[in-house]
Design a protein around this motif. Structure first.
Motif, short mmCIF file in Angstrom:
data_model
loop_
_atom_site.label_atom_id
_atom_site.label_comp_id
_atom_site.label_asym_id
_atom_site.label_seq_id
_atom_site.Cartn_x
_atom_site.Cartn_y
_atom_site.Cartn_z
N MET A 1 0.83 -1.20 0.00
CA MET A 1 0.00 0.00 0.00
C MET A 1 0.86 1.25 0.00
O MET A 1 0.67 2.16 -0.80
N VAL A 2 1.84 1.31 0.91
CA VAL A 2 2.72 2.47 0.99
C VAL A 2 3.52 2.63 -0.29
O VAL A 2 3.68 3.73 -0.82
N ASP A 3 4.04 1.51 -0.82
CA ASP A 3 4.84 1.57 -2.04
C ASP A 3 4.01 2.08 -3.21
O ASP A 3 4.52 2.81 -4.07
N ARG A 4 2.73 1.72 -3.26
CA ARG A 4 1.88 2.16 -4.35
C ARG A 4 1.61 3.66 -4.28
O ARG A 4 1.48 4.33 -5.29
N LEU A 5 1.55 4.18 -3.05
CA LEU A 5 1.26 5.60 -2.87
C LEU A 5 2.48 6.50 -3.04
O LEU A 5 2.35 7.70 -3.26
N ALA A 6 3.67 5.90 -2.95
CA ALA A 6 4.91 6.68 -2.88
C ALA A 6 5.04 7.71 -3.99
O ALA A 6 5.44 8.85 -3.76
N ASN A 7 4.70 7.33 -5.20
CA ASN A 7 4.88 8.24 -6.33
C ASN A 7 3.56 8.70 -6.93
O ASN A 7 3.51 9.17 -8.07
N SER A 8 2.48 8.58 -6.16
CA SER A 8 1.18 8.98 -6.68
C SER A 8 1.00 10.49 -6.58
O SER A 8 1.56 11.16 -5.71
N GLU A 9 0.18 11.02 -7.49
CA GLU A 9 -0.08 12.46 -7.48
C GLU A 9 -0.83 12.88 -6.22
O GLU A 9 -0.59 13.96 -5.67
N ALA A 10 -1.74 12.02 -5.76
CA ALA A 10 -2.52 12.36 -4.57
C ALA A 10 -1.62 12.50 -3.36
O ALA A 10 -1.77 13.44 -2.55
N ASN A 11 -0.65 11.59 -3.20
CA ASN A 11 0.28 11.66 -2.06
C ASN A 11 1.16 12.91 -2.15
O ASN A 11 1.35 13.61 -1.16
N THR A 12 1.65 13.19 -3.35
CA THR A 12 2.49 14.38 -3.54
C THR A 12 1.71 15.64 -3.21
O THR A 12 2.24 16.57 -2.58
N ARG A 13 0.46 15.67 -3.60
CA ARG A 13 -0.39 16.84 -3.34
C ARG A 13 -0.64 17.00 -1.84
O ARG A 13 -0.59 18.12 -1.31
N ARG A 14 -0.89 15.90 -1.14
CA ARG A 14 -1.14 15.97 0.31
C ARG A 14 0.09 16.47 1.05
O ARG A 14 -0.02 17.29 1.97
N ILE A 15 1.27 15.99 0.68
CA ILE A 15 2.50 16.43 1.34
C ILE A 15 2.76 17.90 1.05
O ILE A 15 3.19 18.66 1.93
N SER A 16 2.47 18.33 -0.17
CA SER A 16 2.65 19.73 -0.53
C SER A 16 1.76 20.64 0.31
O SER A 16 2.18 21.73 0.73
N ILE A 17 0.55 20.18 0.59
CA ILE A 17 -0.37 20.96 1.42
C ILE A 17 0.19 21.12 2.84
O ILE A 17 0.13 22.20 3.43
N VAL A 18 0.77 20.03 3.37
CA VAL A 18 1.38 20.10 4.70
C VAL A 18 2.54 21.08 4.70
O VAL A 18 2.68 21.90 5.63
N GLU A 19 3.38 21.02 3.68
CA GLU A 19 4.50 21.95 3.57
C GLU A 19 4.01 23.40 3.59
O GLU A 19 4.55 24.25 4.30
N ASN A 20 2.98 23.67 2.81
CA ASN A 20 2.46 25.03 2.72
C ASN A 20 1.88 25.51 4.04
O ASN A 20 1.95 26.70 4.36
N CYS A 21 1.31 24.57 4.82
CA CYS A 21 0.74 24.96 6.12
C CYS A 21 1.82 25.44 7.09
O CYS A 21 1.54 26.25 7.98
N PHE A 22 3.04 24.93 6.94
CA PHE A 22 4.15 25.37 7.81
C PHE A 22 4.84 26.62 7.27
O PHE A 22 5.61 27.26 7.99
N GLY A 23 4.58 26.97 6.02
CA GLY A 23 5.15 28.17 5.45
C GLY A 23 6.65 28.10 5.21
O GLY A 23 7.26 27.03 5.29
N ALA A 24 7.24 29.26 4.97
CA ALA A 24 8.66 29.33 4.62
C ALA A 24 9.57 28.90 5.76
O ALA A 24 10.71 28.48 5.55
N ALA A 25 9.08 28.99 7.00
CA ALA A 25 9.92 28.63 8.15
C ALA A 25 10.06 27.11 8.30
O ALA A 25 10.97 26.64 8.98
N GLY A 26 9.17 26.34 7.69
CA GLY A 26 9.23 24.89 7.79
C GLY A 26 10.20 24.29 6.79
O GLY A 26 10.49 24.89 5.76
N GLN A 27 10.70 23.11 7.11
CA GLN A 27 11.60 22.40 6.19
C GLN A 27 10.79 21.71 5.11
O GLN A 27 9.67 21.26 5.34
N PRO A 28 11.38 21.57 3.89
CA PRO A 28 10.70 20.84 2.82
C PRO A 28 10.44 19.39 3.24
O PRO A 28 11.28 18.77 3.90
N LEU A 29 9.30 18.85 2.88
CA LEU A 29 8.93 17.50 3.29
C LEU A 29 8.81 16.53 2.12
O LEU A 29 8.76 15.32 2.33
#
Length: 249
Positions: free
Chosen positions: A1-29
């Motif tokens: 399950m995790v391996d299938r999600l690793a390169n999916s667009e949905a997973n990339t989009r979810r992680i990007s949303i988390v990054e944006n919530c932390f703003g410029a002060a947060g580390q890239p995820l």
């Protein structure tokens, strides 16, 4: 399950949303192979009082931060590599329920879920991620963990000398080895704990004497779960101070 999600667009989009919530002060995820497993609000037992924190579980790291605007903005990002994590359940006591310890070589603390089901799901997912990581890397679980700090409210007098009363002038300090709340005279010494800092850190006289003689095992707290104080203070949805005074004594 995790391996299938690793390169999916949905997973990339979810992680990007988390990054944006932390703003410029947060580390890239976003990195190749990283998967966002789940997220939620947990109550973290901080030095001064329990506080609501937003947690994100990835397949290789645990991330948490202060809640500024729920689901939209977080700050003071903390990133914990899961390879170094060990978790232990905490018995329910008073209003402190559905909790467990998150222990690492650099920092250890207690968190509490809203329900027993949430606690079980969090612990199961964390353990699964840690097991998978260690299996892939061939590493063994860490057997060294930082002490869980006893909350300030647990101690009206020094936990070592049992005499010094804490006042606005006579401040509380924490031993970085045992986690006890101690007075200044009982914690004037410093000792290098490489897993926690590149510089010598404050420790109590009791731990200093044991560390100096190489008897490090006895420096652990005499009680593992120092959480008898109930959640009497309301949780803050908006952060108004340090997470748990990492830079303070």
């Amino acid at each position: 399950m995790v391996d299938r999600l690793a390169n999916s667009e949905a997973n990339t989009r979810r992680i990007s949303i988390v990054e944006n919530c932390f703003g410029a002060a947060g580390q890239p995820l976003t990195i190749p192979g990283r998967v966002l497993i789940g997220e939620g609000v947990l109550t973290k037992l901080c030095r001064k009082k329990p506080k609501a924190r937003q947690f994100f579980l990835f397949n290789d790291i645990l991330v948490y931060g202060n809640i500024v605007i729920q689901k939209k903005k977080y700050n003071k990002q903390h990133i914990i590599p899961l390879e170094n994590v060990t978790i232990d359940s905490i018995k329910d006591e008073g209003d402190l329920r559905n909790g467990w310890l998150i222990k690492t070589p650099t920092k250890s603390f207690a968190v509490y879920a809203a329900t027993a089901t949430e606690k079980s799901e969090w612990m199961n997912h964390i353990n699964k991620c840690v097991t998978d990581l260690l299996s892939k890397s061939g590493k063994t679980p860490s057997n060294e963990h930082a002490a869980v700090w006893v909350p300030d409210s647990e101690a009206t007098v020094c936990m070592r000398c049992q005499k010094a009363k804490f006042t606005p002038v006579n401040r509380r300090h924490h031993c970085r080895k045992c986690g006890f709340v101690v007075c200044g005279p009982c914690s004037e010494k410093r000792f290098l704990l490489p897993s926690q800092s590149s510089k010598p850190v404050r420790i109590c006289d009791f731990c200093y004497d044991l560390l100096s003689t190489g008897d490090m095992d006895r420096c652990q707290p005499t009680r593992s779960d120092s959480y008898s104080q109930s959640l009497k203070s309301p949780l803050n949805d908006v952060s108004d101070d340090d997470d748990d005074d990492d830079s303070s004594d």
